[in-house]
Design a protein around this motif. Structure first.
Motif, mmCIF file in Angstrom:
data_model
loop_
_atom_site.group_PDB
_atom_site.id
_atom_site.type_symbol
_atom_site.label_atom_id
_atom_site.label_comp_id
_atom_site.label_asym_id
_atom_site.label_seq_id
_atom_site.Cartn_x
_atom_site.Cartn_y
_atom_site.Cartn_z
ATOM 1 N N TYR A 196 -2.754 25.467 0.576
ATOM 2 C CA TYR A 196 -2.581 24.016 0.505
ATOM 3 C C TYR A 196 -1.506 23.559 1.483
ATOM 4 C CZ TYR A 196 -5.600 23.386 -3.594
ATOM 5 O OH TYR A 196 -6.671 23.329 -4.438
ATOM 6 N N ARG A 197 -0.428 24.326 1.605
ATOM 7 C CA ARG A 197 0.622 23.993 2.569
ATOM 8 C C ARG A 197 0.068 23.991 3.992
ATOM 9 N NH1 ARG A 197 3.607 27.202 -0.877
ATOM 10 N NH2 ARG A 197 5.363 26.133 -1.850
ATOM 11 N N PRO B 87 -1.983 16.971 -1.017
ATOM 12 C CA PRO B 87 -1.891 18.437 -0.915
ATOM 13 C C PRO B 87 -0.564 18.984 -1.432
ATOM 14 C CG PRO B 87 -2.655 17.511 1.164
ATOM 15 C CD PRO B 87 -2.257 16.363 0.276
ATOM 16 N N ARG B 88 0.517 18.207 -1.282
ATOM 17 C CA ARG B 88 1.816 18.637 -1.817
ATOM 18 C C ARG B 88 1.771 18.675 -3.345
ATOM 19 N NH1 ARG B 88 4.176 21.741 1.095
ATOM 20 N NH2 ARG B 88 5.958 21.499 -0.277
ATOM 21 N N ASN C 54 -2.163 21.096 4.648
ATOM 22 C CA ASN C 54 -1.397 19.857 4.708
ATOM 23 C C ASN C 54 -1.024 19.490 6.144
ATOM 24 O OD1 ASN C 54 -0.232 17.655 3.350
ATOM 25 N ND2 ASN C 54 1.768 18.601 3.403
ATOM 26 N N PHE D 132 -1.084 12.918 3.069
ATOM 27 C CA PHE D 132 0.112 13.756 3.174
ATOM 28 C C PHE D 132 0.604 14.217 1.804
ATOM 29 C CE2 PHE D 132 1.259 11.364 7.273
ATOM 30 C CZ PHE D 132 0.665 12.329 8.070
#
Length: 148
Positions: free
Chosen positions: A126-127, A31-32, A130, A28
């Motif tokens: 990427y968001r 990726p952030r 995610n 989780f």
């Protein structure tokens, strides 16, 4: 051997759950970090900081947690009476775990791209990516708990 697996079942299950929690936390969060790296690392010091955070998260937490998840998961699979392969749920879980493992390796490759300065993935992508571990987690939990 099967007697040992049956005796150790509660311990194996407990360590499997703890490993999954650690792995999922990394899946989780990494990726952030990539989103912020791509969108906000506008100087060498920020870039270096993001790279250090990403590398440590992947190498020190995520990789060991993924390996432990697989080891304890396979021990559960080989414990007699735990998995009924004639049902659908073990197959949906297995495919989802393979998907989670693929995502982990995809993230590792993206870290190398960021490290080399060859990243082509946008913050938006990427968001979006995610969301994949969340979807896979839902499938896995429903598979194991509901056992459809």
């Amino acid at each position: 051997m099967t007697d040992i697996l049956i005796t150790l079942y509660p311990w194996t299950k407990a360590f499997h759950i703890m490993s999954v929690i650690a792995w999922m936390a990394g899946l989780f969060y990494l990726p952030r970090l990539y989103v912020h790296h791509v969108e906000q690392a506008n100087n060498a010091q920020m870039d270096e900081t993001f790279q250090m955070m990403q590398k440590k998260l992947l190498k020190l937490i995520m990789n060991p947690a993924m390996i432990a998840t697989w080891v304890f998961g396979l021990l559960l699979v080989f414990t007699p009476g735990i998995v009924d392969w004639s049902r659908v749920w073990p197959w949906t879980k297995a495919l989802s775990v393979l998907g989670m493992t693929w995502f982990h390796h995809w993230l590792a490759l993206r870290r190398k791209d960021l490290e080399k300065g060859t990243n082509t993935v946008t913050g938006r992508r990427y968001r979006m990516m995610n969301e994949l571990p969340t979807l896979l987690m839902v499938i896995i939990v429903l598979s194991v708990v509901v056992k459809f």
